[in-house]
Write an enzyme that holds these catalytic residues in place. Structure first.
Site, PDB file in Angstrom:
ATOM      1  CB  CYS A  56      -0.907  -0.009   1.230  1.00 46.98           C
ATOM      2  SG  CYS A  56      -2.082   1.374   1.279  1.00 46.98           S
TER       3      CYS A  56
ATOM      4  CG  ASP B  93      -0.770   4.018   5.299  1.00 46.74           C
ATOM      5  OD1 ASP B  93       0.134   4.433   6.044  1.00 46.74           O
ATOM      6  OD2 ASP B  93      -1.975   4.092   5.596  1.00 46.74           O
TER       7      ASP B  93
ATOM      8  NE  ARG C 274      -0.894   4.480   8.705  1.00 45.10           N
ATOM      9  CZ  ARG C 274      -2.148   4.130   9.030  1.00 45.10           C
ATOM     10  NH1 ARG C 274      -2.537   4.214  10.292  1.00 45.10           N
ATOM     11  NH2 ARG C 274      -2.974   3.690   8.108  1.00 45.10           N
TER      12      ARG C 274
ATOM     13  CG  HIS D  63      -1.779  -1.155   5.944  1.00 43.56           C
ATOM     14  ND1 HIS D  63      -2.412  -0.197   6.701  1.00 43.56           N
ATOM     15  CD2 HIS D  63      -1.752  -0.667   4.675  1.00 43.56           C
ATOM     16  CE1 HIS D  63      -2.740   0.832   5.929  1.00 43.56           C
ATOM     17  NE2 HIS D  63      -2.357   0.554   4.692  1.00 43.56           N
TER      18      HIS D  63
ATOM     19  CB  CYS E  62      -6.016  -0.471   4.460  1.00 48.54           C
ATOM     20  SG  CYS E  62      -5.764   0.066   2.750  1.00 48.54           S
TER      21      CYS E  62
END
Length: 215
Positions: free
Chosen positions: A48, A50, A52, A104, A107
């Site tokens: 992803c 993202d 993090r 994750h 999400c």
């Protein structure tokens, strides 16, 4: 006149690079000089976008050891030329041995796909996740808690994307020539840092179903 916050943010980026340059300069292992000559990663990470979920840190790997493709909700869409180009290069040029599709918990893309809200052009991308929901709607709808519902869709989405990846001609043609390529599905727990094996690893096309497995 430049916005002060933007100016400070950009300065932080440059300062961070200077610190990194100093680290590289003082490194005596020779690995950065070696990296300058080329890369030889064993892993392709499809994750992803993202911020993090950084692939290298999560897997304990150094620069040059993980080839990375990231998009919203770690999707493997058969018509996505960006993903297919990365996949082809990783499999056929770099000869990676492990492909990890990593979702994750928490999400935002998956949570958005479960809603009925419109978010803009991304809605067209989220339709691919909604398709995963459609396949597993009975199971997901039976979960009352919204967070647990979204987490379960994260897990199911990873499994579907692994399947999508395995059915590409790129992976299947590689399996005809090699026995050292594995595709794994994994989910990240951001709160603990754990990388959870979802138990759907493929090393050939024998379990894909007759119409999906090329001869």
């Amino acid at each position: 006149m430049i916005n002060k916050d933007l100016e400070l943010g950009f300065k932080k980026i440059l300062d961070g690079n200077r610190e990194w340059m100093e680290f590289v300069k003082n490194d005596t292992s020779g690995r950065f000089q070696q990296l300058a000559k080329g890369q030889n990663p064993q892993i392709l990470w499809i994750g992803c976008a993202d911020s993090r979920v950084p692939a290298n840190e999560l897997t304990g790997n150094k620069p040059g050891e993980v080839f990375v493709h990231r998009n919203i909700a770690n999707m493997c869409v058969h018509s996505d030329m960006n993903m297919l180009s990365v996949l082809d290069y990783a499999v056929n040029v770099l000869k990676v041995k492990h492909i990890i599709v990593a979702g994750h918990y928490g999400c935002g893309g998956v949570a958005a796909a479960l809603s009925r809200r419109q978010f803009g052009i991304i809605d067209n991308w989220l339709c691919h996740i909604k398709d995963v929901y459609r396949i597993h709607a009975k199971e997901i709808d039976a979960i009352a808690d919204m967070e647990k519902k979204a987490d379960r869709l994260v897990e199911l989405n990873v499994k579907e994307q692994v399947f999508n990846l395995c059915t590409t001609s790129i992976v299947q043609n590689a399996w005809k020539e090699r026995d050292d390529l594995a595709v794994h599905g994994m989910v990240i727990n951001i709160a603990t840092g754990e990388l959870i094996d979802t138990g759907n690893t493929f090393t050939n096309n024998s379990d894909l179903g007759e119409v999906f497995a090329y001869k």
